[in-house]
Design a protein around this motif. Structure first.
Motif, PDB file in Angstrom:
ATOM      1  N   ARG A  93      76.822  30.994  29.427  1.00 30.65           N
ATOM      2  CA  ARG A  93      77.040  32.335  29.250  1.00 30.65           C
ATOM      3  C   ARG A  93      76.832  33.429  30.469  1.00 30.65           C
ATOM      4  N   HIS A 121      71.431  41.566  27.152  1.00 27.72           N
ATOM      5  CA  HIS A 121      71.265  40.305  26.357  1.00 27.72           C
ATOM      6  C   HIS A 121      71.040  40.903  24.720  1.00 27.72           C
ATOM      7  N   THR A 122      71.970  42.082  24.256  1.00 23.37           N
ATOM      8  CA  THR A 122      71.857  42.210  22.951  1.00 23.37           C
ATOM      9  C   THR A 122      71.878  41.204  22.074  1.00 23.37           C
ATOM     10  N   GLY A 130      77.194  36.635  32.673  1.00 21.99           N
ATOM     11  CA  GLY A 130      77.923  37.827  33.030  1.00 21.99           C
ATOM     12  C   GLY A 130      77.468  38.332  34.342  1.00 21.99           C
ATOM     13  N   THR A 131      76.291  38.942  34.785  1.00 19.31           N
ATOM     14  CA  THR A 131      76.066  39.832  35.811  1.00 19.31           C
ATOM     15  C   THR A 131      76.649  38.695  37.219  1.00 19.31           C
ATOM     16  N   MET A 143      72.151  31.389  31.352  1.00 14.96           N
ATOM     17  CA  MET A 143      72.817  32.966  31.756  1.00 14.96           C
ATOM     18  C   MET A 143      72.721  33.034  33.280  1.00 14.96           C
ATOM     19  N   SER A 144      73.143  34.141  33.654  1.00 14.24           N
ATOM     20  CA  SER A 144      73.043  34.214  35.303  1.00 14.24           C
ATOM     21  C   SER A 144      71.750  33.742  35.908  1.00 14.24           C
ATOM     22  N   LYS A 152      81.034  41.969  28.410  1.00 14.40           N
ATOM     23  CA  LYS A 152      80.540  43.268  27.616  1.00 14.40           C
ATOM     24  C   LYS A 152      80.135  44.216  28.739  1.00 14.40           C
ATOM     25  N   ARG A 198      76.296  45.767  34.772  1.00 15.49           N
ATOM     26  CA  ARG A 198      76.912  46.414  33.706  1.00 15.49           C
ATOM     27  C   ARG A 198      76.869  47.896  33.782  1.00 15.49           C
TER      28      ARG A 198
END
Ligand code: PLP
Length: 253
Positions: free
Chosen positions: A221, A237-238, A223-224, A205-206, A40, A230
């Motif tokens: 999951r 974390h929406t 991301g960063t 998460m990260s 995202k 982002r």
């Protein structure tokens, strides 16, 4: 500042190494842990580069952005996961385009996804989001309400209840991180002890995926840690939060 794409191979290697080490110290097979790259608010070119490095699972939170990326990457064989906040009026395109939805926390959403999943598609894989710490600002079913929700969702057609997902409070301390993930694992075990057949723990998460793997995560999951920061103005974390009170949606569940 978005990440320089040249850094991606090293980042992917680092995350895979961390997953491997965590799996090894938990005496788990690394093959049982899927890296879900949460892309995202990241450019599609970074995703294309990640796909070229063998990343196959991508997580998106914003529907319009996700649909555009699916179109841009349609020649690549990828598995798309919706990890964002679910609004009832946006379930149809999600049911039509994604393989997985993490973060279902009420029956109405699951019923809509089931009704809207195309008959020609394989069942849509669902994870129920559990609010493990009872945080008012976060989405998720309360642990006490989980068994009834799980039973109702498992009975729906065209969706397949695969397991549980959580976004626990941020904890700097690894033991405290593990305690939240252990709670989710115990909830899954107790559902399975009562006859459910769930195989998925979507957690980590990260900042905490090693702790999650030690407690049995089957999907992390990330991301960063993979893609860097982002694009500006995207909330973190929406998937975990309901919309802020100003939008009037709290309690709309
Ligand atoms: C954004 C997001 C992630 C990834 O978070 P990072 O801290 O960047 O790894 C994971 N899960 C959900 C539900 C998210 O919304």
């Amino acid at each position: 500042m978005l990440m320089d794409p040249q850094n991606l191979p090293q980042r992917v290697r680092d995350v895979r190494n961390r997953i491997e080490r965590a799996a090894a110290s938990g005496e788990r097979s690394v093959d049982c842990v899927t890296l879900l790259a949460v892309s995202k608010a990241q450019p599609v070119e970074l995703m294309r580069a990640a796909a070229a490095l063998g990343v196959r699972d991508f997580g998106e939170s914003y529907l319009q952005e996700a649909l555009e990326k699916m179109a841009a990457l349609r020649e690549v064989e990828l598995t798309w996961h919706f990890v964002g906040r679910l609004q009832a009026n946006k379930t149809r395109p999600i049911a039509e385009s994604f393989a997985w939805v993490h973060g279902v926390d009420r029956l109405k959403i699951a019923e809509r996804l089931a009704a809207q999943r195309p008959y020609y598609a394989p069942p849509l894989n669902l994870c129920l989001q559990v609010n493990v710490a009872g945080e008012t600002a976060k989405a998720g079913v309360a642990p006490a309400d989980l068994p009834a929700l799980a039973a109702a969702v498992a009975a729906l057609p065209r969706v397949r209840l695969r397991g549980l997902m959580c976004i626990p409070p941020e904890e700097a301390d690894a033991a405290r991180q593990r305690a939240w993930f252990a709670r989710l694992r115990q909830l899954l075990q107790s559902l399975n002890n009562s006859g459910a057949r769930l195989d998925t723990l979507s957690m980590g998460m990260s900042a905490d995926f090693e702790a999650a793997i030690l407690e049995g995560a089957t999907i992390v999951r990330v991301g960063t840690a993979l893609f860097g920061p982002r694009l500006a103005n995207t909330p973190p974390h929406t998937g975990g939060g309901r919309a802020p009170p100003a939008t009037g949606t709290i309690g709309a569940a």
